[in-house]
Design a protein around this motif. Structure first.
Motif, PDB file in Angstrom:
ATOM      1  N   ALA A  92       0.978  -1.431  -0.077  1.00  0.00           N
ATOM      2  CA  ALA A  92       0.084  -0.003  -0.082  1.00  0.00           C
ATOM      3  C   ALA A  92       1.098   1.269   0.036  1.00  0.00           C
ATOM      4  O   ALA A  92       0.551   2.388  -0.331  1.00  0.00           O
ATOM      5  N   GLY A  96      -2.583   2.432  -4.372  1.00  0.00           N
ATOM      6  CA  GLY A  96      -3.831   2.681  -4.012  1.00  0.00           C
ATOM      7  C   GLY A  96      -4.766   1.293  -4.096  1.00  0.00           C
ATOM      8  O   GLY A  96      -5.710   1.262  -3.836  1.00  0.00           O
ATOM      9  N   ASP A  99      -6.233  -0.347  -1.229  1.00  0.00           N
ATOM     10  CA  ASP A  99      -7.552   0.582  -0.689  1.00  0.00           C
ATOM     11  C   ASP A  99      -8.749   0.129  -1.460  1.00  0.00           C
ATOM     12  O   ASP A  99      -9.980   0.387  -1.117  1.00  0.00           O
ATOM     13  N   ASP A 116      -2.615  -6.627   2.623  1.00  0.00           N
ATOM     14  CA  ASP A 116      -1.266  -5.850   2.098  1.00  0.00           C
ATOM     15  C   ASP A 116      -0.294  -6.566   2.285  1.00  0.00           C
ATOM     16  O   ASP A 116       0.317  -6.717   3.351  1.00  0.00           O
TER      17      ASP A 116
END
Length: 281
Positions: A92, A96, A99, A116
């Protein structure tokens, strides 16, 4: 439809297509923006095209997949009979992508665990394989996640670049940013550490840097069972030489993969990249 835990990753894992097919792994593509063209990694832009664009100093940037792309991937996987999904992605700190996957997972038709890994390239790929193998052995979501996280925690990645300029332009250089003034005049060896790119050593010449990279990888691999991946961008001969040297120097080597990185990672490292990923079994 078979009921199973499915594995999703992203295109920066750089897993061989036949390996992904064998294990049923889905890769969601990131995007390379070349001038005013948005191109999907792996299908619409090749590593060679990316290297040529960089050498011509064309504008190149990268972009994450949108949450809607992940949502579509999760729906498609669920339709194959998956009862859960482990979604593993590049650090991350770099993108992005994680996310976007988290947002999409909230609306997925089956439970999705988004991880992640703090990794990229085959450091990410080895984690995805570990999750797939755990699921194939009958493990549920928890077992697949644990296998992936254990593999990621034990994995190391080191790399050499001809110049830090591409990393500087993309803002991916992390704590090494402060060293740019002097480092641009030398040949850097970098590592992934805590999901970030950190300066490991500065070497005066390219040949010495590549020799030092070999030393570091052989030392880190040790004598236990280990998988290694060697990556490059527009440096196939150098990658093959490094791979051959490691085959002779790493006694516990099980599998060794040699491949060119895709356009997304290549955009941030530039031609001449040599990288090695060490993943103990």
């Amino acid at each position: 439809m078979s009921r199973h835990v499915a594995i999703v990753t992203d295109s920066t894992a750089y897993l061989p297509p036949q390996t992904m097919e064998r294990h049923g792994i889905t890769a969601v593509p990131l995007t390379v923006v070349l001038g005013d063209q948005a191109l999907e990694e792996g299908t619409e832009i090749s590593s060679r095209s990316l290297a040529l664009a960089l050498q011509k100093r064309r504008s190149v940037t990268t972009s994450r997949p949108g949450p809607e792309v992940f949502a579509a991937a999760y729906r498609a996987v669920a339709e194959t009979g998956a009862t859960g999904i482990v979604s593993l992605h590049l650090s991350a700190e770099f993108s992005g992508t994680y996310d976007a996957a988290v947002i999409a997972a909230k609306e997925a038709p089956v439970p999705v665990r988004v991880i992640d890994t703090g990794m990229v390239a085959m450091a990410l790929g080895f984690s995805a394989l570990a999750a797939a193998e755990a699921a194939e052995a009958g493990g549920g979501l928890d077992e697949a996640v644990a296998a992936a996280e254990k593999r990621a925690a034990g994995t190391s990645a080191f790399f050499y670049v001809d110049t830090l300029d591409y990393l500087r332009r993309g803002g991916r250089i992390g704590a090494a940013q402060a060293l740019l003034g002097s480092a641009l005049a030398v040949k850097p060896i970098l590592q992934l550490d805590g999901g970030r790119i950190e300066m490991l050593e500065k070497v005066r010449t390219a040949s010495k840097a590549i020799a030092r990279l070999e030393e570091i990888v052989a030392e880190r691999a040790g004598v236990g069972a280990v998988d290694i991946a060697v990556h490059h961008l527009a440096a196939p001969d150098g990658a093959e030489r490094l791979a051959e040297r490691l085959r002779s120097r790493v006694p516990g080597l099980v599998d060794l993969h040699v491949s060119e990185v895709g356009a997304v990672i290549g955009a941030h490292t530039g031609p001449g990249l040599l990288a090695a990923v060490i993943a103990p079994r």
